[in-house]
Structure formats: structure tokens, C-alpha cells
Design a protein around this motif. Structure first.
Motif, PDB file in Angstrom:
ATOM      1  N   ALA A 255      20.378 -10.632   1.966  1.00  0.00           N
ATOM      2  CA  ALA A 255      20.642  -9.198   2.148  1.00  0.00           C
ATOM      3  C   ALA A 255      20.266  -8.396   0.898  1.00  0.00           C
ATOM      4  CB  ALA A 255      22.111  -8.983   2.488  1.00  0.00           C
ATOM      5  N   ARG A 256      20.456  -8.994  -0.276  1.00  0.00           N
ATOM      6  CA  ARG A 256      20.150  -8.303  -1.527  1.00  0.00           C
ATOM      7  C   ARG A 256      18.637  -8.288  -1.802  1.00  0.00           C
ATOM      8  NH1 ARG A 256      22.642  -7.120  -6.407  1.00  0.00           N
ATOM      9  NH2 ARG A 256      24.119  -6.121  -4.986  1.00  0.00           N
ATOM     10  N   THR A 257      17.940  -9.383  -1.506  1.00  0.00           N
ATOM     11  CA  THR A 257      16.550  -9.519  -1.959  1.00  0.00           C
ATOM     12  C   THR A 257      15.519  -9.538  -0.834  1.00  0.00           C
ATOM     13  OG1 THR A 257      16.630 -11.946  -1.909  1.00  0.00           O
ATOM     14  CG2 THR A 257      17.359 -10.853  -3.940  1.00  0.00           C
ATOM     15  N   GLY A 258      15.927  -9.871   0.384  1.00  0.00           N
ATOM     16  CA  GLY A 258      14.958 -10.021   1.467  1.00  0.00           C
ATOM     17  C   GLY A 258      14.067 -11.229   1.303  1.00  0.00           C
ATOM     18  N   GLU A 259      14.474 -12.187   0.479  1.00  0.00           N
ATOM     19  CA  GLU A 259      13.675 -13.383   0.189  1.00  0.00           C
ATOM     20  C   GLU A 259      14.519 -14.642   0.396  1.00  0.00           C
ATOM     21  OE1 GLU A 259      10.571 -13.857  -0.859  1.00  0.00           O
ATOM     22  OE2 GLU A 259       9.864 -11.931  -1.629  1.00  0.00           O
ATOM     23  N   LEU A 260      13.836 -15.741   0.736  1.00  0.00           N
ATOM     24  CA  LEU A 260      14.477 -17.054   0.774  1.00  0.00           C
ATOM     25  C   LEU A 260      13.776 -18.043  -0.155  1.00  0.00           C
ATOM     26  CD1 LEU A 260      15.322 -17.454   4.571  1.00  0.00           C
ATOM     27  CD2 LEU A 260      16.920 -17.078   2.687  1.00  0.00           C
ATOM     28  N   ASN A 261      12.536 -17.722  -0.546  1.00  0.00           N
ATOM     29  CA  ASN A 261      11.833 -18.547  -1.515  1.00  0.00           C
ATOM     30  C   ASN A 261      12.542 -18.436  -2.865  1.00  0.00           C
ATOM     31  OD1 ASN A 261       9.661 -18.687  -3.808  1.00  0.00           O
ATOM     32  ND2 ASN A 261       8.805 -19.829  -2.083  1.00  0.00           N
ATOM     33  N   LEU A 262      12.819 -19.555  -3.503  1.00  0.00           N
ATOM     34  CA  LEU A 262      13.590 -19.536  -4.745  1.00  0.00           C
ATOM     35  C   LEU A 262      12.937 -18.670  -5.812  1.00  0.00           C
ATOM     36  CD1 LEU A 262      14.601 -23.313  -4.931  1.00  0.00           C
ATOM     37  CD2 LEU A 262      16.157 -21.391  -4.626  1.00  0.00           C
ATOM     38  N   ALA A 263      11.631 -18.855  -6.000  1.00  0.00           N
ATOM     39  CA  ALA A 263      10.943 -18.061  -7.017  1.00  0.00           C
ATOM     40  C   ALA A 263      10.928 -16.586  -6.635  1.00  0.00           C
ATOM     41  CB  ALA A 263       9.517 -18.582  -7.195  1.00  0.00           C
ATOM     42  N   GLY A 264      10.736 -16.286  -5.346  1.00  0.00           N
ATOM     43  CA  GLY A 264      10.733 -14.892  -4.890  1.00  0.00           C
ATOM     44  C   GLY A 264      12.082 -14.232  -5.065  1.00  0.00           C
ATOM     45  N   ILE A 265      13.152 -14.964  -4.801  1.00  0.00           N
ATOM     46  CA  ILE A 265      14.496 -14.405  -5.000  1.00  0.00           C
ATOM     47  C   ILE A 265      14.703 -14.044  -6.458  1.00  0.00           C
ATOM     48  CG2 ILE A 265      16.960 -14.876  -4.863  1.00  0.00           C
ATOM     49  CD1 ILE A 265      16.364 -16.807  -2.566  1.00  0.00           C
TER      50      ILE A 265
END
Length: 605
Positions: A187-197
Motif C-alpha cells: 500500500a505504501r510503495t506499490g511494489e513487491l520486488n525487494l529492490a523496488g520497495i
């Protein structure tokens, strides 16, 4: 073969082996299942060894051809591949150890145990190699589901079923917390990739949502790692799980929880908008110290050998967490070497305990007093394992302990005292058992009231023909594992490789560039020193000497018990009562742990 193909192969191989054994096991004899399982385990070790030999570069595989931001990515650095390789080596050891360990009463069950074993391995390897937070959760739960089934494998006995249910319920509750935390992160980042988060977190400020998300994501990892107060399920599960399963749970599964904490923090929460370094460092050091000392104290009080080794694992997890909490490449490489060698040593000690259960149908230190005299070689290996657990040179446990102690002196000069105390007390408990069981040293122990439920006396043998000759594999496997633990501390190339991997591990910007853009991922700063130091050797020898001293004193003063009304006895009784065996109590402590972590980290953020 490049990492693009090796990475998916490393995850798929155990899954295919599990499916093949589940189907073919209904028609093949036990020997056929053993051949398939051994071949698959060797293939997995070879695959991960090829990944290890690729050097320090990060290997990536974008499944389905999707870019990292939209698809599933596997990303393997030195530490991730090393941990996956440790899991594969221990699975191979368990497969060989189990060649004649189980005598299945029904033909159709011949393939069930190895099928579950490879499902367990697929979860462990996938977790170590994934670069995606949600898929890390999926692999972690696959690992957990297989572990629950393996713990309760002996369905004819209600005790393993109860242990598996407790294990499953506590870990499932933690999984729900973790999934909620992943939802907050998304919800905060819109990412699930560790580096992308990690990159998206830098665009926000640290607030309570960040703190709660980190604590919730960490909950499942701390439960698997058996850190206090999330550890209660581990001794209960070890006490009833088949010995080969205990070899994996203490040898690599709990270490994956420690790795997960380090990976999630460094990749996701270590930068701007994450958890401040000081808050993470202080909280995790306190957690590690409490875990190490409480685990050591409970380890010393046990007479059930499996529970004793389980609490020893809890204590060492605390030491691993301290290394991670130092937030330096020196601390990470110390924990990495320590984990690699400890996994081999602890698996070997559980394997040797399995020999006693095979021969005598008991894992009770008191009931076995002097009965192990015919098993001289087993006794010698047990002593060697105890000394390795203390951190005696040249074992890798000693080098990992020395490197972490050296790193700790830069921030908290008192921490080496914790390492010496925890390692010597846990090793002393193992040596105490060895002296009494295999050589009959000291008076025959008396059974104090109130200990019957945790003695391990009268355990059902895990074989159906206890009069058979001892299978050679049950001796060869622990001997080889102890030799590997010694090589981990004596081969400079191995520790130097982990040193380079630790420097890269603590550089999240380089990791993100490699995963998201395909850049090179090599350490750019100075590499940590991974050689033995004079102080490390001396502290290792001190720990081993203290372990021998407390073991000798203990076996000769068994009748001189602490006064039942003294403060030490009251503290021991309190600790025992906390480990009640009731799943409701364990869930309550889990909730308390989550709340305390939220307050501790939130107040410093």
C-alpha cells in the motif's frame, strides 16, 4: 550454464523430485525410492555448487520474460546461494542418513517421507534465492507446510501430531501477521520486488506505518528463527519430530529466519524512509542477547537430548542475530560463517542422538547413563560436536564466533562475554551428556520430581527392528558433517568468498541496480578480514575450556542440586513454567513480542 537457467532449475529440481517420489513411491520398493531421492539430492547440490562458483556477481532470472518490476525475479548473491547450498547439502545428508532409518509398514508410504523432504527443500531454496517479497512469503509457507507434515510424520503416535499442530498454529498466526505487513508495504510503495520497495521507501518519511509494517513482516521470520519470545514451539517440535527432520530444522530452517531478517532490513528498510539504523541495532542486539542467554540457561536444564539441542539452537540464534544487528560487513560475515558451520555441527549432533534412539529407544540423559559404552565412536563424535559447538579452533563455528566478537568490540565491547557464556554453557551441556552416557562418568543421576514429562525416557524407537546392526550411514553422515564444519574454518578461500558476499550484501544500492537494471553487483568497499586472529583463537579455546570444566563439575556433583527454595531454583522453575506446552500461551507470548518490538522500534524512529 548461466544463472538465468540455474536459478529456476535450483527451485524446480526438488519440486519435480517430490512429485516423482509421491507418484512412483506407490509402486517402487524402498530401495528404488532411495535411489531416486539420492540422485535428486546430488543434482540439487551440483546445481547450487555451479551457482556458487560463478563468483561474486549477482545472478538474476526474470521468470516469464517479465521485467523485474512486473514479474517474478530470482536473485542470488553469495550469501543467498550459500544458504541454499547449505540446505541442499543437509538434505543430501538426511537422505543418506535415512536410507535404512525408517522401516515403512506399508509399501505405499515408501515415497512419502522423501517427497515431503524435497518439498521442504524447494521452500528453503526458493526463499533463499527469491528477489520478491510476496514470493518469499510463499516459499516460506511452503517450507512451513512441509515441516508441519514432517514433524507429525509418525501419525500412529499422538505426541508428534500434537507437536506438529502446535508448530503449525503458532507459525500460521505469525504468517498472517507477515502477510498483513506485506499488504502495508504494498500500500505504501506499490511494489513487491525487494529492490523496488527499497527505492520507493526512500520517497517517504519514516512513520508508524513503516514501523508496524517492518515488525509484522519480521514476525514470521523471528518465529521461524525461534528468537525469544517467539521460540516456544521449537523445543516441543524437536522433541517429537523424527531425527532426520530435526537435523534440517536446527541445521538450516531457523537460520533461514535470521537470513530473512537481514535481507528484508538491508534491501527494504535500511535506507531513507525505512527503520533508522540505531533503532534496528539496539532492538536486535537486546533481542539477541536475551535469546542467547535464555536459550543457554534452558539448554543446561534439559535431560531430554532433543530438547537440549533445540534450546542450544535457540541460544545460537541469539548470537547470529547479534552479528546481523551490528550492521556491518564484518558482523554479517561472522554470522554467515557461524551459520554455515553451526548447521553442520547441529545436524551431526541430532544424527548421533538418532543413533541412541535407534539402539536404546530413549533420549533421556539420566536413563542412558553408562549405556552408551559400546558406542565408542559415537561418543567420540559427540564430544567433537560439543567442542565444535563451543567454538574451538579450527572449526568454522569458532571462526564465525571470533569474527562476530571482533566486529562487536567496535560498538559494544561487552558482547564477547555473551558469546563466551552462551557457547560454553550450551557446549558444556552436550559434553555433560557425552561423559555420562558414553563413559558413565559420575554417579548415576537421580530423577527429581516434576521432570518426567520432558525426560525422553521410553520414546518409541524410530525403527521397527532395534536389534539390527547399526547402518554405517548413521555414523558416516555425522562424521562427514563435522569434517565439513572443520573445513569451514580452515579453508581461507571459503571464508574469503563469504567476506566478499557480505560486503555486497550490505550495499543495497548495488543490489537494487543489479536487480532492476541488470548492472554488476560487486562489493565496492574494503572487504572484511576473515582470517583467524590471536584474540579469536584465545576466546575459542577459553569457551572450549569452560565447556569442559562445567561438564566435568556437573557430572561429579549431580547429587548436589540447588536448594529448592533458593532464588536460582525459583528462577529455573519460572522458566520451565513459561514453556508450558499450551498453544494459547505461545500465541500470547507471540502477541507480546510483536507489541514490544513495535514500541521499542517506534520509540527510536
Amino acid at each position: 550454464m548461466t544463472g538465468q537457467y540455474l536459478l529456476p532449475l535450483a527451485v524446480v529440481t526438488p519440486l519435480l523430485a517430490s512429485a516423482l517420489l509421491a507418484v512412483a513411491g506407490r509402486r517402487l520398493p524402498r530401495t528404488g525410492c532411495d535411489v531416486i531421492a539420492t540422485g535428486a539430492a546430488v543434482a540439487e547440490v551440483v546445481c547450487l555448487s555451479l551457482l556458487w562458483t560463478r563468483g561474486g556477481e549477482l545472478a538474476t532470472a526474470y521468470l516469464g520474460g517479465w521485467p523485474a518490476r512486473l514479474g517474478v525475479v530470482l536473485a542470488a548473491d553469495r550469501l543467498g546461494v550459500g544458504l541454499a547450498l547449505l540446505a541442499a547439502v543437509l538434505v543430501l545428508a538426511v537422505v543418506v542418513y535415512s536410507w535404512r532409518y525408517f522401516d515403512e509398514p506399508e509399501q505405499e508410504r515408501a515415497g512419502v517421507f522423501p517427497a515431503l523432504l524435497f518439498l521442504f527443500e524447494a521452500g528453503m531454496v526458493g526463499f533463499a534465492l527469491t528477489g520478491d517479497l510476496f514470493n518469499a512469503f510463499v516459499f516460506f509457507e511452503l517450507m512451513g507446510a512441509a515441516a508441519y507434515a514432517l514433524t507429525g510424520y509418525r501419525i500412529e503416535d499422538p505426541r508428534p501430531l500434537q507437536g506438529a499442530l502446535t508448530f503449525g498454529i503458532v507459525n500460521s498466526f505469525a504468517a498472517y501477521c507477515s502477510l498483513l505487513g506485506i499488504g502495508l508495504v504494498y500500500a505504501r510503495t506499490g511494489e513487491l520486488n525487494l529492490a523496488g520497495i527499497g527505492r520507493q521507501m526512500a520517497e517517504h518519511h519514516t512513520d508508524m506505518l513503516t514501523v508496524v509494517a517492518f515488525v509484522l513482516v519480521s514476525t514470521a521470520l523471528l518465529v521461524k528463527a525461534a528468537a525469544v519470545p517467539f521460540h516456544f514451539w521449537l523445543p516441543d517440535a524437536h522433541a517429537v519430530a523424527p531425527t532426520p527432520v530435526s537435523m534440517l530444522m536446527s541445521g538450516v530452517m531457523v537460520e533461514l529466519g535470521v537470513y530473512g531478517i537481514a535481507r528484508v532490513y538491508w534491501t527494504v528498510f535500511a535506507g531513507p524512509g525505512g527503520i533508522p539504523h540505531q533503532a534496528f541495532r539496539t532492538t536486535l542486539i537486546v533481542l539477541g542477547v536475551v535469546t542467547a542467554l535464555l536459550g543457554a540457561a534452558m539448554c543446561w536444564q534439559q535431560r531430554h537430548l532433543k530438547r537440549l539441542l533445540a534450546f542450544s539452537t535457540v541460544s545460537h540464534v541469539g548470537l547470529f542475530l547479534i552479528g546481523v544487528a551490528l550492521l556491518s560487513a564484518d558482523g554479517v560475515v561472522g554470522s554467515a560463517v557461524y551459520i554455515a558451520a553451526h548447521g553442520c555441527v547441529k545436524a551431526a549432533l541430532f544424527a548421533l542422538t538418532g543413533v541412541l534412539l535407534d539402539r536404546y529407544g530413549s533420549v533421556d540423559e539420566h536413563g542412558l547413563h553408562g549405556r552408551g559404552r559400546p558406542l565408542t565412536l559415537v561418543g567420540v563424535l559427540f564430544v567433537v560436536g560439543g567442542l565444535a559447538l563451543a567454538g574451538m579452533p579450527p572449526f568454522g563455528t569458532g571462526l564465525g564466533k571470533a569474527l562476530t566478537e571482533h566486529a562487536a568490540t567496535h560498538t559494544q565491547p561487552w558482547l564477547p562475554v555473551v558469546f563466551v557464556a552462551a557457547s560454553s554453557l550450551t557446549a558444556g551441556a552436550v559434553l555433560r551428556c557425552a561423559l555420562g552416557i558414553f563413559w558413565g562418568v559420575g554417579p548415576v543421576p537421580r530423577t527429581p520430581p516434576g521432570e518426567r514429562e520432558t525426560t525422553g525416557e521410553g520414546e518409541e524407537p524410530e525403527v521397527r527392528s532395534p536389534g539390527r546392526p547399526l547402518p554405517p550411514a548413521m555414523i558416516i553422515v555425522p562424521a562427514v558433517l563435522l569434517a565439513l564444519a572443520a573445513l569451514a574454518g580452515a579453508v581461507p578461500a571459503f571464508t574469503a568468498a563469504l567476506g566478499g558476499g557480505s560486503a555486497a550484501f550490505t550495499d543495497p544500492a548495488q543490489y537494487a541496480a543489479a536487480v532492476l537494471t541488470g548492472g554488476r553487483h560487486r562489493p565496492v568497499g574494503p572487504l572484511p578480514d576473515t582470517a583467524w586472529s590471536a584474540s579469536g583463537v584465545l576466546l575459542g579455546l577459553l569457551s572450549a575450556a569452560l565447556a569442559c570444566a562445567v561438564a566435568v563439575v556437573a557430572v561429579h556433583r549431580r547429587t548436589s542440586r540447588v536448594r529448592d527454595d533458593g532464588p536460582t531454583a525459583r528462577a529455573v522453575r519460572t522458566l520451565r513454567r513459561l514453556h508450558s506446552g499450551h498453544v494459547g500461551d505461545y500465541l500470547a507470548w507471540l502477541a507480546v513480542g510483536v507489541a514490544v518490538l513495535c514500541v521499542a522500534i517506534g520509540s527510536q524512529s
